[in-house]
Design an enzyme around this catalytic site. Sequence first.
Site, PDB file in Angstrom:
ATOM      1  N   CYS A 246       0.812  -1.259  -0.058  1.00  0.00           N
ATOM      2  CA  CYS A 246       0.193   0.001   0.146  1.00  0.00           C
ATOM      3  C   CYS A 246       0.833   1.341   0.132  1.00  0.00           C
ATOM      4  CB  CYS A 246      -0.899   0.029   1.292  1.00  0.00           C
ATOM      5  SG  CYS A 246      -2.247  -1.381   1.151  1.00  0.00           S
TER       6      CYS A 246
ATOM      7  N   HIS B  43      -2.503  20.062   7.038  1.00  0.00           N
ATOM      8  CA  HIS B  43      -3.278  19.066   6.483  1.00  0.00           C
ATOM      9  C   HIS B  43      -2.673  17.855   6.423  1.00  0.00           C
ATOM     10  CE1 HIS B  43      -5.884  22.404   5.119  1.00  0.00           C
ATOM     11  NE2 HIS B  43      -4.953  22.799   4.456  1.00  0.00           N
TER      12      HIS B  43
ATOM     13  N   HIS C  25      -2.813   7.219   5.320  1.00  0.00           N
ATOM     14  CA  HIS C  25      -3.321   6.047   4.729  1.00  0.00           C
ATOM     15  C   HIS C  25      -4.328   5.409   5.270  1.00  0.00           C
ATOM     16  CE1 HIS C  25      -3.785   2.168   2.613  1.00  0.00           C
ATOM     17  NE2 HIS C  25      -3.145   1.521   3.477  1.00  0.00           N
TER      18      HIS C  25
ATOM     19  N   ASN D 266     -10.615   1.006   1.618  1.00  0.00           N
ATOM     20  CA  ASN D 266      -8.944   0.977   1.731  1.00  0.00           C
ATOM     21  C   ASN D 266      -8.781   0.582  -0.032  1.00  0.00           C
ATOM     22  OD1 ASN D 266      -6.296   0.518   1.605  1.00  0.00           O
ATOM     23  ND2 ASN D 266      -6.176  -0.782   3.607  1.00  0.00           N
TER      24      ASN D 266
ATOM     25  N   HIS E 128      12.334   1.399   5.453  1.00  0.00           N
ATOM     26  CA  HIS E 128      12.160  -0.046   4.964  1.00  0.00           C
ATOM     27  C   HIS E 128      12.530  -0.769   6.108  1.00  0.00           C
ATOM     28  CE1 HIS E 128      11.662  -3.593   3.002  1.00  0.00           C
ATOM     29  NE2 HIS E 128      11.444  -3.005   1.713  1.00  0.00           N
TER      30      HIS E 128
ATOM     31  N   HIS F  97     -14.466   5.371   4.818  1.00  0.00           N
ATOM     32  CA  HIS F  97     -15.969   5.272   4.961  1.00  0.00           C
ATOM     33  C   HIS F  97     -16.671   5.169   3.771  1.00  0.00           C
ATOM     34  CE1 HIS F  97     -20.173   6.559   5.612  1.00  0.00           C
ATOM     35  NE2 HIS F  97     -20.365   5.672   6.555  1.00  0.00           N
TER      36      HIS F  97
END
Length: 531
Positions: free
Chosen positions: A259, A424, A428, A461, A338, A457
């Site tokens: 992702c 802002h 994720h 995802n 990572h 919502h």
Amino acid sequence: MAREHDMLSTEIVNRGIEPTGPDAGSMTFSVRVRRRLPEFVNSVNLKYVRLGYHYLINHGVYLATVPVLLLVFGAEVGSLRREEVWRRIWDSTAGYDLATVVAFLALFVFTLSVYFLSRPRSIYLVDFACYKPSDDYKVTKDEFISLARKSGKFDEACLEFQKRILDSSGLGDETYVPKSIGSAENTATMKEGRAEASAVIFGALDELFEKTRLRPKDVGVLVLNCSLFNPTPSLSAMIINHYKMRGNILSFNLGGMGCSAGLIALDLARDMLQANPNNYALVVSTEMVGFNWYPGKDRSMLIPNCYFRMGCSAVLLSNRRRDACRAKYSLEHIVRTHKGADDRSFRSVHQEEDSEKHKGLKISKDLVEVGGDAIKTNITTLGPLVLPFSEQLLFLSTLVWKTVMGGPQPPKPYIPDYKLAFEHFCMHAASKTVLDELQRNLKLSDENLEASRATLHRFGNTSSSSIWYELAYLEAKERVKRGDRVWQLSFGSGFKCNSVVWKSLRRSRRPETGPWVDCIHRYPVQGNGVF
């Protein structure tokens, strides 16, 4: 009188069961009235003290040196008459011959040219688009369970488990899934994968090309990321074929990176633009839901079925200075972390086969812990790049108190206030639990995570593209102003965590097209534990 009343609080105290007297055997209570302390945290005076402290720390050097320099300069110049000042200036410059002056100017111009030419080119985000599927793919949570039951691949225990996950997921009743998941046949076929890929990718790109009025042949760099569906020819080649792009395009197809791959693709596109001046780069981020549908009974592998939904984003980047006037954002920082060297992190999200040879994503119980460690490392690296000096000084003072001074440790480590660095936040939208933990640990407000919760919502995802649906939400709400900084944070298998910081170049206006056009007025949604 009203103010005095506000300072009082009442407390009902349970005194237990009365042992004797006329009320024996009955519960007795008493009301205790107390004077409470002022709410110092919300005090207006303390608010201005805190702001004054940050201003003093950030500008302390200037406040200390500029008055002294002005005082010295004023004392020196003030004692001279105007004619004497001009005479001193002329005497100091008349001693140089023309050749010296010309050589100095040439060296000055050469130095400035080398400086500006050696600086990295500014990277601009011209515009972006997020794919919104048609209503044919829209499902409620009950319809999702009905499709799963219709496929005949799950027993009632698995269906009930998925229903419980959905009820606490933070997903609404308007997310999108391919209809193939309700089929009794195998959905993980090349035909189904390519059909879904064509729909979401071309849908996003068509909208982007229309918004930017850019010809596909003008794109010099193409980077696509899709973690689990990687056919041959690649999806990037499919885009080149569909839009008939030029033959010398720099094309990349990233797979298996989870992702967080959207920001990795962005980092690669930035490097390519730095090496290739006067160019456009196209970054496409997506994931195929139907192709990765898990039909087995392993509960840890059923969880992705409940969260992942259809989606795709397309982002146009440019390093042309002429695009600065029409671009929305400029790229400031990319920080990548990572944790793949650690075995627990490596296996926290793992694609494998279950006991019945069904392929799927296995979610480890260590995911929250290893994810928190990766995020901590990432934001620790990002902090010095974006936080004001005052916050860094506070963090350093707690570290000195804990390690050097040898005194008693503070009850909690100091967490920098990232709200001082960003206006802002686009975190994720993995799940409601993850967003709750991010909000608690980073001390963010409900408004800071409103875009992430609304995206979860409304669209679920959508993997690497979710942070772009969140930015589209902020623009649809017209909240992004000129000069605002936006923090996008994504994380995924590997385990990886990546951050990118954008600076807004102009005020956002409510778009005429986009994924939020017909529903932005309904958000934020209150109640049912969603927000």
